[in-house]
Design a protein around this motif. Structure first.
Motif, PDB file in Angstrom:
ATOM      1  N   THR A   5       0.833  -1.204   0.000  1.00 60.42           N
ATOM      2  CA  THR A   5       0.000   0.000   0.000  1.00 60.42           C
ATOM      3  C   THR A   5       0.869   1.256   0.000  1.00 60.42           C
ATOM      4  O   THR A   5       0.694   2.150  -0.836  1.00 60.42           O
ATOM      5  CB  THR A   5      -0.922  -0.007   1.246  1.00 60.42           C
TER       6      THR A   5
ATOM      7  N   THR B 120      -0.228 -11.780   2.639  1.00 55.50           N
ATOM      8  CA  THR B 120       0.666 -11.094   1.696  1.00 55.50           C
ATOM      9  C   THR B 120       1.654 -12.093   1.092  1.00 55.50           C
ATOM     10  O   THR B 120       1.986 -12.008  -0.095  1.00 55.50           O
ATOM     11  CB  THR B 120       1.380  -9.910   2.387  1.00 55.50           C
TER      12      THR B 120
ATOM     13  N   LYS C 164      -8.979  -6.207   0.750  1.00 58.19           N
ATOM     14  CA  LYS C 164      -7.578  -5.931   0.444  1.00 58.19           C
ATOM     15  C   LYS C 164      -6.962  -7.045  -0.393  1.00 58.19           C
ATOM     16  O   LYS C 164      -7.431  -8.189  -0.388  1.00 58.19           O
ATOM     17  CB  LYS C 164      -6.794  -5.684   1.727  1.00 58.19           C
TER      18      LYS C 164
ATOM     19  N   SER D 194       8.009  -3.836  -9.154  1.00 60.07           N
ATOM     20  CA  SER D 194       7.135  -3.807 -10.329  1.00 60.07           C
ATOM     21  C   SER D 194       7.117  -2.461 -11.027  1.00 60.07           C
ATOM     22  O   SER D 194       7.541  -1.439 -10.492  1.00 60.07           O
ATOM     23  CB  SER D 194       5.720  -4.218  -9.938  1.00 60.07           C
TER      24      SER D 194
HETATM   25  P1  NAD Z   1      -0.250  -3.515   3.158  1.00 60.86           P
HETATM   26  O1  NAD Z   1       0.776  -2.536   2.778  1.00 60.86           O
HETATM   27  O2  NAD Z   1      -1.658  -3.219   2.798  1.00 60.86           O
HETATM   28  O3  NAD Z   1      -0.145  -3.782   4.722  1.00 60.86           O
HETATM   29  C1  NAD Z   1      -0.939  -4.786   5.338  1.00 60.86           C
HETATM   30  C2  NAD Z   1      -0.979  -4.571   6.826  1.00 60.86           C
HETATM   31  O4  NAD Z   1       0.293  -4.898   7.394  1.00 60.86           O
HETATM   32  C3  NAD Z   1      -1.273  -3.138   7.213  1.00 60.86           C
HETATM   33  O5  NAD Z   1      -2.129  -3.144   8.332  1.00 60.86           O
HETATM   34  C4  NAD Z   1       0.091  -2.584   7.591  1.00 60.86           C
HETATM   35  O6  NAD Z   1       0.002  -1.523   8.492  1.00 60.86           O
HETATM   36  C5  NAD Z   1       0.741  -3.808   8.208  1.00 60.86           C
HETATM   37  N1  NAD Z   1       2.202  -3.829   8.224  1.00 60.86           N
HETATM   38  C6  NAD Z   1       3.065  -3.571   7.203  1.00 60.86           C
HETATM   39  N2  NAD Z   1       4.337  -3.756   7.600  1.00 60.86           N
HETATM   40  C7  NAD Z   1       4.292  -4.129   8.904  1.00 60.86           C
HETATM   41  C8  NAD Z   1       5.294  -4.464   9.863  1.00 60.86           C
HETATM   42  N3  NAD Z   1       6.585  -4.524   9.564  1.00 60.86           N
HETATM   43  N4  NAD Z   1       4.886  -4.772  11.118  1.00 60.86           N
HETATM   44  C9  NAD Z   1       3.559  -4.785  11.446  1.00 60.86           C
HETATM   45  N5  NAD Z   1       2.576  -4.498  10.559  1.00 60.86           N
HETATM   46  C10 NAD Z   1       2.932  -4.172   9.309  1.00 60.86           C
HETATM   47  O7  NAD Z   1       0.088  -4.984   2.629  1.00 60.86           O
HETATM   48  P2  NAD Z   1       0.568  -5.604   1.290  1.00 60.86           P
HETATM   49  O8  NAD Z   1      -0.149  -6.895   1.174  1.00 60.86           O
HETATM   50  O9  NAD Z   1       2.041  -5.587   1.217  1.00 60.86           O
HETATM   51  O10 NAD Z   1       0.077  -4.616   0.156  1.00 60.86           O
HETATM   52  C11 NAD Z   1      -1.179  -4.668  -0.455  1.00 60.86           C
HETATM   53  C12 NAD Z   1      -1.219  -3.575  -1.501  1.00 60.86           C
HETATM   54  O11 NAD Z   1      -0.230  -3.829  -2.485  1.00 60.86           O
HETATM   55  C13 NAD Z   1      -2.520  -3.433  -2.247  1.00 60.86           C
HETATM   56  O12 NAD Z   1      -2.883  -2.074  -2.274  1.00 60.86           O
HETATM   57  C14 NAD Z   1      -2.219  -3.922  -3.648  1.00 60.86           C
HETATM   58  O13 NAD Z   1      -2.969  -3.296  -4.651  1.00 60.86           O
HETATM   59  C15 NAD Z   1      -0.768  -3.573  -3.767  1.00 60.86           C
HETATM   60  N6  NAD Z   1      -0.031  -4.380  -4.741  1.00 60.86           N
HETATM   61  C16 NAD Z   1       0.779  -3.737  -5.599  1.00 60.86           C
HETATM   62  C17 NAD Z   1       1.501  -4.421  -6.533  1.00 60.86           C
HETATM   63  C18 NAD Z   1       2.386  -3.690  -7.487  1.00 60.86           C
HETATM   64  O14 NAD Z   1       3.040  -4.325  -8.297  1.00 60.86           O
HETATM   65  N7  NAD Z   1       2.475  -2.409  -7.432  1.00 60.86           N
HETATM   66  C19 NAD Z   1       1.425  -5.822  -6.594  1.00 60.86           C
HETATM   67  C20 NAD Z   1       0.595  -6.465  -5.689  1.00 60.86           C
HETATM   68  C21 NAD Z   1      -0.128  -5.744  -4.749  1.00 60.86           C
END
Ligand code: NAD
Ligand code: ZN
Length: 360
Positions: free
Chosen positions: A102, A192, A275, A150
């Motif tokens: 995110t 994730t 999500k 990416s």
């Molecule tokens: P996220 O960034 O949404 O975070 C998920 C949760 O984990 C949140 O509550 C966050 O606060 C928590 N968190 C993160 N790091 C932490 C840590 N070290 N300790 C404790 N809590 C922590 O999770 P995500 O799954 O990495 O990302 C999802 C997003 O990524 C979506 O918006 C999706 O669209 C995007 N995405 C982008 C691409 C791309 O290529 N750009 C590919 C896949 C997904």
């Protein structure tokens, strides 16, 4: 036939504690004393001095905390960009995103919007960005999405959820410090992490597969199996390897595509705000007919880690709700073509998607 000539992250540092080198890495990129670095940081780290005290702030540099409770929106990116422009008299030296997919996506999008006119929704699509972004650095604190490598930043806009795919999107620098993922809650680690696993399955079983994608996809899949299926890894090794699995999984889809799970999960996300990680898991659980082996292993990993995937998320939806999700999912032609080949429309009808969504 013309092949895609795509950019890669030009600089990456890997290692436990490498975060401490951030200061020396970004210092040469400072334009002048009034041109700040803006650190976009997941607000889960607010007050966590083990991380925050190590962010090297000087001159006009600022930390902006951002909640990751919702996925990035175009309006949010536009507001942030405006706030940065209005509060600084000089250009921005760089944007540093510290967080999960995110926050990394928001950092990429803001760095593009600081140098491109209009609204971020204008750039959702392929190769619409005109000017190079400001210098941007990605520092993942949770691993799996591949957002750190990416060429896209996925945004939900007024009428679509679609990435800004451009040569200017990839980070100029990534810092992979496996220590940063130490406090990720187990359930989020699984969701994730499964995003990475699903990237591998969709890439390796897609019609777009080629030796480039395969080599990264197979490596990422092997790492995922080690991390989620075997009991042999130490905690540190599992963290190190998950960071690299995410990287390789992202590289694998760069030169192919994702598939059925992502198409359906985008629909869920658009309508219900589900999500990405959890949405992919909800969908993938029902995709045996498309990915029999992949789903079998997914179910085994799910039970090994005692993860309950939410059920009946579509139970109370009405016809028009399903139609919204179906519109989003069925519009993702490249994903379907990758998954099922050129004649995918013979297999994937609105009725078929309705049936699938009704199972979830
Ligand atoms: P996220 O960034 O949404 O975070 C998920 C949760 O984990 C949140 O509550 C966050 O606060 C928590 N968190 C993160 N790091 C932490 C840590 N070290 N300790 C404790 N809590 C922590 O999770 P995500 O799954 O990495 O990302 C999802 C997003 O990524 C979506 O918006 C999706 O669209 C995007 N995405 C982008 C691409 C791309 O290529 N750009 C590919 C896949 C997904
Ligand atoms: Zn994904």
């Amino acid at each position: 036939m013309s092949y895609k000539n795509f950019p890669m992250v030009p600089r990456v540092i890997f290692g436990r504690g490498s975060f401490d080198q951030l200061s020396e890495i970004i210092a040469p990129k400072r334009l002048n004393m009034d041109a700040p670095f803006i650190f976009l940081v997941d607000d889960v780290f607010k007050g966590k001095s083990w991380l925050i005290s190590r962010i090297p702030l000087s001159y006009q540099d600022k930390i902006v905390y951002i909640s990751a409770s919702e996925e990035p929106k175009t309006s949010q990116v536009d507001d942030l960009t405006e706030q940065i422009i209005l509060s600084n008299k000089e250009r921005t030296s760089g944007v540093i995103g510290i967080g999960g997919g995110t926050i990394l996506d928001i950092a990429k999008a803001v760095s593009i919007m600081l140098t491109n006119k209009g609204e971020s929704a204008d750039y959702q699509g392929w190769d619409l960005v005109k000017n190079p972004a400001v210098y941007h650095v990605g520092i993942p604190t949770i691993s799996g999405t591949g957002a750190e490598v990416s060429r896209t930043t996925v945004l939900t806009g007024p009428d679509k959820k679609l990435g800004i795919n451009s040569d200017y999107t990839p980070f100029d620098q990534v810092i992979l410090d496996p220590e940063l993922i130490k406090d990720v809650p187990k359930i989020q680690w699984f969701y994730t992490g499964m995003d990475c696993y699903i990237h591998c399955i969709e890439s390796l079983n897609g019609t777009y597969l080629n030796a480039f994608s395969q080599s990264y996809g197979e490596k990422a899949l092997d790492l995922c199996k080690e991390i989620f299926q075997s009991n042999k890894l130490s905690k540190n090794d599992a963290q190190d390897k998950l960071m690299m699995a995410s990287w390789h999984g992202g590289m694998s889809i760069a030169y192919s595509q994702v598939g059925v799970a992502h198409a359906l999960s985008y629909g869920l996300s658009y309508l219900l705000g589900t999500k990405h990680g959890i949405g992919n898991c909800i969908v993938f659980d029902h995709l045996e007919e498309f990915y029999p082996e992949g789903v079998k292993l997914f179910k085994a990993m799910k039970s090994k880690h005692k993860v309950e995937i939410p059920q009946s998320v579509c139970a109370n939806l009405e016809e028009h709700h399903f139609n919204i999700m179906i519109d989003i999912a069925i519009g993702l032609d490249p994903l379907w073509e990758n998954a099922l080949g050129k004649n995918w429309k013979k297999i994937i009808t609105r009725e078929k998607l309705m049936q699938l969504y009704k199972k979830m």
